[in-house]
Design a protein around this motif. Structure first.
Motif, PDB file in Angstrom:
ATOM      1  N   HIS A 412       0.799  -1.219   0.000  1.00  0.00           N
ATOM      2  CA  HIS A 412       0.000   0.000   0.000  1.00  0.00           C
ATOM      3  C   HIS A 412       0.838   1.279   0.000  1.00  0.00           C
ATOM      4  O   HIS A 412       0.285   2.368  -0.096  1.00  0.00           O
ATOM      5  CB  HIS A 412      -0.930   0.011   1.223  1.00  0.00           C
ATOM      6  CG  HIS A 412      -0.207  -0.010   2.537  1.00  0.00           C
ATOM      7  ND1 HIS A 412       0.340  -1.173   3.063  1.00  0.00           N
ATOM      8  CD2 HIS A 412       0.076   0.985   3.422  1.00  0.00           C
ATOM      9  CE1 HIS A 412       0.915  -0.890   4.229  1.00  0.00           C
ATOM     10  NE2 HIS A 412       0.767   0.407   4.465  1.00  0.00           N
ATOM     11  N   ARG A 413       2.176   1.176   0.119  1.00  0.00           N
ATOM     12  CA  ARG A 413       3.014   2.371   0.076  1.00  0.00           C
ATOM     13  C   ARG A 413       4.442   1.987  -0.271  1.00  0.00           C
ATOM     14  O   ARG A 413       4.858   0.843  -0.078  1.00  0.00           O
ATOM     15  CB  ARG A 413       2.989   3.120   1.405  1.00  0.00           C
ATOM     16  CG  ARG A 413       3.641   2.376   2.580  1.00  0.00           C
ATOM     17  CD  ARG A 413       3.533   3.197   3.858  1.00  0.00           C
ATOM     18  NE  ARG A 413       4.029   2.513   5.038  1.00  0.00           N
ATOM     19  CZ  ARG A 413       5.255   2.645   5.534  1.00  0.00           C
ATOM     20  NH1 ARG A 413       6.129   3.446   4.935  1.00  0.00           N
ATOM     21  NH2 ARG A 413       5.620   1.985   6.632  1.00  0.00           N
ATOM     22  N   ASP A 414       5.182   2.964  -0.786  1.00  0.00           N
ATOM     23  CA  ASP A 414       6.603   2.755  -1.045  1.00  0.00           C
ATOM     24  C   ASP A 414       7.358   2.840   0.269  1.00  0.00           C
ATOM     25  O   ASP A 414       7.179   3.787   1.042  1.00  0.00           O
ATOM     26  CB  ASP A 414       7.130   3.811  -2.013  1.00  0.00           C
ATOM     27  CG  ASP A 414       6.570   3.658  -3.417  1.00  0.00           C
ATOM     28  OD1 ASP A 414       6.246   2.512  -3.787  1.00  0.00           O
ATOM     29  OD2 ASP A 414       6.440   4.673  -4.118  1.00  0.00           O
ATOM     30  N   SER A 420       6.053  -6.563   7.384  1.00  0.00           N
ATOM     31  CA  SER A 420       5.821  -6.785   8.810  1.00  0.00           C
ATOM     32  C   SER A 420       6.137  -5.556   9.655  1.00  0.00           C
ATOM     33  O   SER A 420       5.748  -5.495  10.825  1.00  0.00           O
ATOM     34  CB  SER A 420       6.658  -7.980   9.290  1.00  0.00           C
ATOM     35  OG  SER A 420       8.031  -7.747   9.057  1.00  0.00           O
ATOM     36  N   TRP A 421       6.837  -4.588   9.082  1.00  0.00           N
ATOM     37  CA  TRP A 421       7.170  -3.351   9.798  1.00  0.00           C
ATOM     38  C   TRP A 421       6.325  -2.181   9.293  1.00  0.00           C
ATOM     39  O   TRP A 421       6.592  -1.024   9.650  1.00  0.00           O
ATOM     40  CB  TRP A 421       8.644  -3.015   9.613  1.00  0.00           C
ATOM     41  CG  TRP A 421       9.575  -3.885  10.401  1.00  0.00           C
ATOM     42  CD1 TRP A 421       9.848  -5.209  10.187  1.00  0.00           C
ATOM     43  CD2 TRP A 421      10.363  -3.491  11.519  1.00  0.00           C
ATOM     44  NE1 TRP A 421      10.756  -5.671  11.095  1.00  0.00           N
ATOM     45  CE2 TRP A 421      11.097  -4.630  11.940  1.00  0.00           C
ATOM     46  CE3 TRP A 421      10.535  -2.303  12.216  1.00  0.00           C
ATOM     47  CZ2 TRP A 421      11.969  -4.605  13.013  1.00  0.00           C
ATOM     48  CZ3 TRP A 421      11.406  -2.278  13.287  1.00  0.00           C
ATOM     49  CH2 TRP A 421      12.109  -3.417  13.685  1.00  0.00           C
ATOM     50  N   ALA A 422       5.336  -2.434   8.476  1.00  0.00           N
ATOM     51  CA  ALA A 422       4.602  -1.362   7.811  1.00  0.00           C
ATOM     52  C   ALA A 422       3.782  -0.508   8.771  1.00  0.00           C
ATOM     53  O   ALA A 422       3.292   0.562   8.390  1.00  0.00           O
ATOM     54  CB  ALA A 422       3.690  -1.949   6.734  1.00  0.00           C
ATOM     55  N   GLU A 452      17.011   5.478  -2.417  1.00  0.00           N
ATOM     56  CA  GLU A 452      16.365   6.773  -2.320  1.00  0.00           C
ATOM     57  C   GLU A 452      15.358   6.796  -1.171  1.00  0.00           C
ATOM     58  O   GLU A 452      15.214   7.808  -0.473  1.00  0.00           O
ATOM     59  CB  GLU A 452      15.674   7.120  -3.640  1.00  0.00           C
ATOM     60  CG  GLU A 452      16.631   7.537  -4.737  1.00  0.00           C
ATOM     61  CD  GLU A 452      17.519   8.696  -4.318  1.00  0.00           C
ATOM     62  OE1 GLU A 452      17.016   9.666  -3.708  1.00  0.00           O
ATOM     63  OE2 GLU A 452      18.737   8.638  -4.577  1.00  0.00           O
ATOM     64  N   MET A 453      14.664   5.677  -0.958  1.00  0.00           N
ATOM     65  CA  MET A 453      13.738   5.617   0.170  1.00  0.00           C
ATOM     66  C   MET A 453      14.484   5.651   1.499  1.00  0.00           C
ATOM     67  O   MET A 453      14.043   6.288   2.461  1.00  0.00           O
ATOM     68  CB  MET A 453      12.862   4.364   0.057  1.00  0.00           C
ATOM     69  CG  MET A 453      11.806   4.460  -1.034  1.00  0.00           C
ATOM     70  SD  MET A 453      10.697   3.039  -1.113  1.00  0.00           S
ATOM     71  CE  MET A 453      11.726   1.837  -1.946  1.00  0.00           C
TER      72      MET A 453
END
Length: 475
Positions: A412-414, A420-422, A452-453
């Motif tokens: 659901h996101r970059d 598991s850490w989202a 980059e993230m």
């Protein structure tokens, strides 16, 4: 009591060495960065001065002469930037150590596109200027320039070569090309640069009227050629002949990753640091002429060099078929992902996938006290984690923290995190794993998007930009 005394002494020595190193690094880096940037601007100003001296400003008074004058100026600037572009990737050691390959590649790309755009403006304005105010004369003017002006056919051939390089440098085109094909096509840039010189010297008003300008221009081109021949050809051949590397061992880490161990002569005199990489050529058959960049996966010990690479293309897949005794040519070392750029006692090493190889070498080689270093290692699945036993052993020996984070990314996101850490933001997770990350150097290696993230997460966690060190290996 002895152990406590030794620890206090080690901390004091570490801090003094670190302070001295930081001061030297800051002074050297700032001086050289300013010096190189200044020399580029000076060369551009000299080019403009040549144009002014050749009557460029006076010629702006008329429509046709103004276009022709503008064409002369853009041609000079395009050629000057083309030479700067060549020097950026000539592997000159002082430039490499000042900027690092990652930043040099970025500037090489931007300078290259700027030079190409100026070259297109040069072609259009010169043709329009010579045609005057008569649109019907454009075609005949173009034909006349091509066939009757000295060295114009050479210049057109050089332009075609440069167009080929630029087209294949666009991201969409690069994604469709194998590295080996892209590298071969990119060599046409040298052909384009060489074919442009006679046209300028034989027809350029700035040079036909000034022997001094001609000598200056010859000097610039000779400098670029000497840099390429010295550092892209001569030095690598000398290093290879001096150290006589050969493969002594090949090991499969898993089905898609291979480790190669090499030995040679006088490797203790090779000026390489953990975290750096070489361009490698294995003399095992066709394709050896194209160097492949692989980082050292173990700290250099003066006796052997070791690399570990994923099978991402034909060049890296060939590592699995190497045999002991295969001779090796090397080019380098390159890269600034080493302890020489360190500015803080605390270090956070962040790796994804095969990017763990330079981090493994850094974990082994970094001067550190227990608790100084944290290594965070991401992979898509537990099976994708490599060298885990070595990492665990090194972490235990050196008192470092090792965090293994397998798992696919959130859908659901970059994010640089596994799913598991989202429940945590990228920055919050980094602060949780390394609470004092804002006062640490952060070394990052992995895929470009993942890096980059991580860079963004580190910045959001309070890490200054100067403390974030990363290196891209994409082309």
């Amino acid at each position: 009591m002895t152990n406590a005394t030794e620890l206090v002494g080690a901390v004091g020595t570490f801090r003094r060495t670190r302070a001295q190193h930081r001061a030297a690094l800051r002074t050297r880096s700032t001086w050289w960065r300013d010096g190189w940037a200044g020399s580029v601007w000076v060369s551009l100003l000299v080019v403009v001065a040549l144009w002014v001296r050749g009557g460029g400003v006076e010629d702006l008074s008329g429509w046709a002469s103004g276009l022709t004058s503008l064409g002369r100026l853009t041609g000079l600037l395009a050629s000057d930037l083309l030479l700067v572009q060549v020097l950026l990737m000539a592997r000159v050691p002082l430039i490499e150590r000042t900027y690092g390959q990652d930043e040099l590649a970025r500037w090489h790309r931007w300078v290259g596109f700027a030079s190409f755009d100026l070259m297109l403006v040069h072609i259009v304005t010169i043709t329009l200027g010579y045609a005057g105010a008569e649109p019907d004369a454009l075609w005949s003017t173009a034909v006349d320039l091509t066939l009757n002006y000295p060295a114009m056919l050479l210049a057109i051939a050089g332009t075609v070569a440069l167009c080929l390089v630029v087209v294949t440098s666009v991201r969409a085109a690069r994604r469709r090309l194998r590295y080996e094909s892209w590298h071969l096509l990119h060599l046409y840039a040298y052909l384009g640069v060489g074919l442009a010189l006679p046209h300028q010297l034989w027809t350029g008003q700035e040079f036909t009227s000034s022997p001094a300008a001609t000598v200056y221009w010859w000097g610039l081109w000779a400098l670029a050629a000497a840099a390429i021949l010295t550092y892209r050809v001569g030095v690598p051949l000398w290093l290879s002949a001096r150290h006589r590397l050969m493969v002594v061992g090949v090991r499969a880490e898993n089905d898609t990753v291979t480790t190669v161990l090499m030995s040679g002569r006088r490797l203790d005199r090779l000026p390489v640091r953990a975290g750096q990489y070489f361009g490698w050529r294995f003399l095992d058959g066709p394709g050896w002429t194209r160097a492949k960049p692989f980082s050292l996966s173990a700290a250099p010990d003066g006796r052997t060099l070791r690399i570990t690479a994923a099978h991402l293309g034909a060049g890296s897949s060939r590592l699995a078929t190497l045999r002991p005794g295969t001779k090796v040519l090397l080019e380098g070392p390159y890269g600034r992902l080493h302890d020489g750029v360190r500015t803080r006692r605390r270090v956070v090493l962040m790796a994804s996938g095969i990017g763990v190889t330079p981090m493994r070498a850094l974990l082994e080689a970094l001067p550190q006290l227990p608790g100084d270093v944290t290594l965070i290692y991401r992979a898509g699945t537990p099976e994708d984690l490599i060298m885990v036993d070595e990492l665990q052993r090194l972490a235990a020996e050196r008192g470092a923290q090792l965090v293994l984070m397998p798992g696919h990314r959130p859908s659901h996101r970059d994010s640089w995190l596994p799913d598991s850490w989202a429940h945590l933001s990228d920055a919050d997770a980094l602060r949780y794993l390394a609470p004092d990350v804002a006062d640490a150097d952060v070394f990052v290696c992995g895929s470009p998007a993942w890096m980059e993230m991580v860079r963004g997460a580190a910045h959001d966690a309070g890490v200054p930009r100067r403390q974030i060190h990363l290196e891209r290996f994409s082309y």
